[in-house]
Design an enzyme around this catalytic site. Structure first.
Site, PDB file in Angstrom:
ATOM      1  N   CYS A   1      43.260  23.922  15.078  1.00 29.10           N
ATOM      2  CA  CYS A   1      42.837  23.122  15.824  1.00 29.10           C
ATOM      3  C   CYS A   1      43.490  21.130  14.870  1.00 29.10           C
ATOM      4  CB  CYS A   1      41.591  22.176  16.755  1.00 29.10           C
ATOM      5  SG  CYS A   1      41.738  23.612  17.519  1.00 29.10           S
ATOM      6  N   ASP A   2      43.167  19.830  15.615  1.00 30.75           N
ATOM      7  CA  ASP A   2      43.646  18.454  15.198  1.00 30.75           C
ATOM      8  C   ASP A   2      42.914  17.915  16.005  1.00 30.75           C
ATOM      9  OD1 ASP A   2      44.386  17.382  11.986  1.00 30.75           O
ATOM     10  OD2 ASP A   2      44.555  16.738  13.904  1.00 30.75           O
ATOM     11  N   SER A   3      41.910  16.892  15.767  1.00 33.78           N
ATOM     12  CA  SER A   3      41.789  16.145  16.595  1.00 33.78           C
ATOM     13  C   SER A   3      41.711  14.318  15.644  1.00 33.78           C
ATOM     14  CB  SER A   3      40.394  15.789  16.337  1.00 33.78           C
ATOM     15  OG  SER A   3      39.887  17.317  16.740  1.00 33.78           O
TER      16      SER A   3
END
Length: 207
Positions: A75-77
């Site tokens: 994931c990356d936000s």
């Protein structure tokens, strides 16, 4: 089946553990700035999804020879606000500037997701997706903001705020999936797991 979280984020790990999984953690050492520089013109969703995929792919390749079968979640936000995509501020000065722009306004927390399934020494299946949650920010007074920045929390999180930590005091509301704001969308991850042939409830049972 082994579950691996390709992220150093304690918040993502906490969300997954609270939701019945207990993944191993493997961190990919990537030059995220260089990857983003190479994605000029891409949409915010495409950028964060690219980073999530790069993390998950790096870890899947690392473990494929030693783990018979695994699910790798990356994931990356980042926060999309006023037409700009921003990540972790890194310094108190940058965090203060971010909050000047955010206070009393609204942004979108965009999280890219990648789920890879390994088998027979390689990557067997891979799917990607992204989730977007609107965030409405309060207006902390100067003393509150100074105290918050002094804790160090906003320096190390996307958008300089949290929903599940001290920053939650300064979030008026959200529009969409709350787990996505913390760093990993449970509804989207369930769908991505299904796309690689895994029911999330089977992972509960194995844990």
């Amino acid at each position: 089946m082994k579950v691996v979280l390709a992220s150093a984020s304690p918040a993502r790990l906490s969300v997954l553990r609270a939701a019945g999984l207990d993944p191993a953690v493997e961190v990919a050492d990537l030059d995220e700035e260089a990857l983003l520089d190479g994605a000029t013109g891409a949409t915010p969703a495409a950028k964060v999804t690219m980073l999530a995929s790069a993390k998950a792919t790096t870890i899947a390749r690392r473990i494929a020879d030693t783990v018979p079968e695994a699910i790798v979640i990356g994931c990356d936000s980042m926060l999309h606000i006023d037409g700009e995509l921003v990540g972790k501020p890194g310094t108190p000065e940058q965090a203060a500037e971010r909050w000047k722009a955010m206070a009393g306004g609204r942004g979108e927390l965009v999280t890219g997701h990648a789920v890879l399934r390994t088998a027979d020494g390689g990557i067997d299946r891979a799917v990607e997706g992204h989730a977007v949650t609107g965030v409405r920010f309060a207006e902390p007074d100067p003393a509150e903001l100074g105290a918050y920045i002094a804790t160090g929390e906003p320096l190390v999180v996307a958008g300089a705020f949290t929903l599940d930590g001290l920053g939650g005091w300064f979030v008026e509301g959200i529009d969409g999936d709350p787990s996505n704001v913390i760093g990993i969308s449970l509804p989207l991850t369930r769908k991505l797991l299904a796309a690689v042939g895994v029911r999330v409830t089977d992972l509960w049972e194995s844990d």
